[in-house]
Design a protein around this motif. Structure first.
Motif, short mmCIF file in Angstrom:
data_model
loop_
_atom_site.label_atom_id
_atom_site.label_comp_id
_atom_site.label_asym_id
_atom_site.label_seq_id
_atom_site.Cartn_x
_atom_site.Cartn_y
_atom_site.Cartn_z
N ASP A 36 -11.74 -19.87 46.17
CA ASP A 36 -11.74 -20.24 45.02
C ASP A 36 -11.28 -19.38 43.94
OD1 ASP A 36 -13.73 -22.50 45.58
OD2 ASP A 36 -15.03 -21.02 45.92
N PHE A 37 -10.65 -20.03 42.83
CA PHE A 37 -9.82 -19.15 41.81
C PHE A 37 -10.62 -19.45 40.20
CE2 PHE A 37 -6.89 -20.29 45.09
CZ PHE A 37 -6.52 -19.01 45.39
N ASP A 38 -10.73 -18.40 39.51
CA ASP A 38 -11.19 -18.35 38.29
C ASP A 38 -10.24 -17.83 37.38
OD1 ASP A 38 -13.03 -18.91 36.10
OD2 ASP A 38 -13.87 -17.02 36.39
N ALA A 39 -9.77 -18.61 36.29
CA ALA A 39 -8.76 -18.14 35.40
C ALA A 39 -9.12 -18.61 34.04
CB ALA A 39 -7.30 -19.05 35.85
N LEU B 297 -5.05 -22.83 50.81
CA LEU B 297 -4.78 -23.07 52.11
C LEU B 297 -4.18 -21.65 52.74
CD1 LEU B 297 -3.05 -26.46 52.27
CD2 LEU B 297 -5.25 -25.93 52.88
N ALA B 298 -3.34 -21.04 52.14
CA ALA B 298 -2.90 -19.80 52.68
C ALA B 298 -4.12 -18.67 53.03
CB ALA B 298 -2.00 -19.00 51.67
N GLY B 299 -5.03 -18.64 51.91
CA GLY B 299 -6.33 -17.75 52.18
C GLY B 299 -6.99 -18.13 53.37
N ILE B 300 -7.23 -19.49 53.55
CA ILE B 300 -8.02 -20.10 54.63
C ILE B 300 -7.42 -19.85 55.93
CG2 ILE B 300 -8.81 -22.16 55.65
CD1 ILE B 300 -9.42 -23.24 52.82
N MET B 301 -6.08 -20.02 55.85
CA MET B 301 -5.31 -19.67 57.21
C MET B 301 -5.41 -18.24 57.57
SD MET B 301 -2.01 -22.26 56.49
CE MET B 301 -0.98 -21.49 58.21
N ALA B 302 -5.32 -17.24 56.69
CA ALA B 302 -5.33 -15.99 56.77
C ALA B 302 -6.67 -15.33 57.43
CB ALA B 302 -5.01 -15.14 55.45
N LEU C 132 -4.17 -13.24 24.99
CA LEU C 132 -4.10 -11.92 25.47
C LEU C 132 -2.57 -11.59 25.99
CD1 LEU C 132 -7.07 -12.44 28.07
CD2 LEU C 132 -7.31 -11.23 25.58
N HIS C 133 -2.44 -10.24 26.23
CA HIS C 133 -1.16 -9.94 26.37
C HIS C 133 -0.72 -10.09 28.03
CE1 HIS C 133 -0.02 -8.21 22.80
NE2 HIS C 133 -1.15 -7.26 22.75
N TYR C 134 -1.94 -10.09 28.53
CA TYR C 134 -1.82 -10.60 30.08
C TYR C 134 -3.32 -11.43 30.33
CZ TYR C 134 -5.20 -6.78 31.30
OH TYR C 134 -6.27 -6.17 31.50
N THR C 135 -3.12 -12.13 31.30
CA THR C 135 -4.51 -12.51 31.98
C THR C 135 -4.47 -12.21 33.47
OG1 THR C 135 -5.80 -14.75 31.79
CG2 THR C 135 -3.40 -14.87 32.81
N ALA C 136 -5.80 -12.61 33.90
CA ALA C 136 -6.21 -12.26 35.37
C ALA C 136 -6.57 -13.23 36.14
CB ALA C 136 -6.79 -10.84 35.40
N VAL C 137 -6.09 -13.80 36.93
CA VAL C 137 -6.90 -14.83 37.95
C VAL C 137 -7.66 -14.32 38.94
CG1 VAL C 137 -6.12 -16.80 39.38
CG2 VAL C 137 -4.68 -16.32 37.58
N VAL C 138 -8.89 -14.62 39.14
CA VAL C 138 -9.74 -13.87 39.97
C VAL C 138 -9.75 -14.97 41.22
CG1 VAL C 138 -12.10 -13.20 40.79
CG2 VAL C 138 -11.13 -12.89 38.29
N CYS C 139 -9.70 -14.44 42.45
CA CYS C 139 -9.78 -14.91 43.74
C CYS C 139 -10.98 -14.60 44.36
CB CYS C 139 -8.81 -14.85 44.65
SG CYS C 139 -8.64 -15.54 46.21
N VAL D 166 -8.43 -13.08 50.67
CA VAL D 166 -8.17 -12.54 49.17
C VAL D 166 -6.83 -12.02 49.16
CG1 VAL D 166 -8.65 -11.25 47.46
CG2 VAL D 166 -10.64 -12.47 48.53
N GLN D 167 -6.51 -11.28 49.88
CA GLN D 167 -5.00 -10.51 49.66
C GLN D 167 -3.87 -11.56 49.94
OE1 GLN D 167 -4.59 -7.69 48.46
NE2 GLN D 167 -5.64 -6.20 49.69
N VAL D 168 -4.09 -12.52 50.80
CA VAL D 168 -3.18 -13.39 51.28
C VAL D 168 -2.89 -14.55 50.37
CG1 VAL D 168 -2.21 -15.01 52.73
CG2 VAL D 168 -2.98 -12.70 53.65
N ALA D 169 -4.31 -15.04 49.71
CA ALA D 169 -4.14 -15.94 48.61
C ALA D 169 -3.63 -15.65 47.36
CB ALA D 169 -5.62 -16.38 48.33
N LEU D 170 -3.91 -14.05 47.10
CA LEU D 170 -3.15 -13.57 45.86
C LEU D 170 -1.58 -13.16 45.95
CD1 LEU D 170 -5.90 -11.17 44.79
CD2 LEU D 170 -5.40 -13.28 43.78
N LEU D 171 -1.51 -12.93 47.42
CA LEU D 171 -0.07 -12.76 47.49
C LEU D 171 1.08 -14.00 47.57
CD1 LEU D 171 -0.14 -10.44 50.50
CD2 LEU D 171 1.00 -9.82 48.44
N THR D 172 0.41 -15.08 47.73
CA THR D 172 0.73 -16.41 47.75
C THR D 172 1.09 -16.83 46.49
OG1 THR D 172 -0.17 -17.02 49.91
CG2 THR D 172 0.61 -18.74 48.31
#
Length: 173
Positions: free
Chosen positions: A97-100, A70-75, A106-113, A133-139
């Motif tokens: 959309d998100f892909d995780a 929702l934050a990404g859509i609003m942004a 793994l030592h870390y994982t990355a969620v792709v937006c 994308v930026q605002v969704a990831l910041l959220t």
């Protein structure tokens, strides 16, 4: 010889500057409206335990991906309020959309937006897709920072765009 930021006449090819070098909003009034699509993506790296917490639905602040979507859509809808020289656009579609990955070894994982933005108009929607994308990831960062302050946002880019005079643009792999 001219540099990549200079034309043979000495004027800048950067469209947001006039002949005197002053910033201005580009006049798109004479451009033919076309169906415009832009896809942008980026990722946020986090500890595998953070992703497990998100996927379990037990994060203290609630449904992390739902709120971030929702934050990404609003942004995307507010891009012209955030970026001074962007035109306000009538967007016809915004999808975030998100892909995780589910590999917690793994030592870390990355969620792709990934954000897809569409409109029918005289100018492109790349900035709206990038902002989404930026605002969704910041959220996601905001909602999970209490358990993982080492998250890193990176790789934000335009993947493709369609429409307008320049047609189809696929990003390099």
């Amino acid at each position: 010889m001219t540099s990549s930021t200079e034309t043979t006449e000495g004027a800048s090819p950067l469209t947001h500057f006039d002949a005197r070098g002053q910033a201005h909003m580009v006049d798109v009034g004479a451009k033919v409206p076309t169906h415009r699509i832009a896809v942008a993506s980026g990722c946020i790296e986090m500890q595998p335990e953070t992703l497990i917490l998100i996927n379990s639905g037990t994060a203290k602040k609630g449904d992390v991906f739902g709120v971030a979507r929702l934050a990404g859509i609003m942004a995307a809808k507010k891009t012209s309020s955030l970026i001074p020289l962007c035109h306000p656009l009538a967007l016809t579609r915004v999808a975030v959309d998100f892909d995780a990955p589910s590999d917690s070894s793994l030592h870390y994982t990355a969620v792709v937006c990934r954000a897809t933005v569409e409109s029918f108009g005289p100018t492109g929607v790349e900035m709206e897709a990038l902002t989404a994308v930026q605002v969704a990831l910041l959220t996601i960062y905001d909602m999970c920072k209490a358990v993982d302050r080492d998250m890193v946002i990176n790789g934000v880019r335009v993947e493709e765009k369609r429409g307008g005079k320049s047609g189809y643009y696929p990003a390099l792999p």
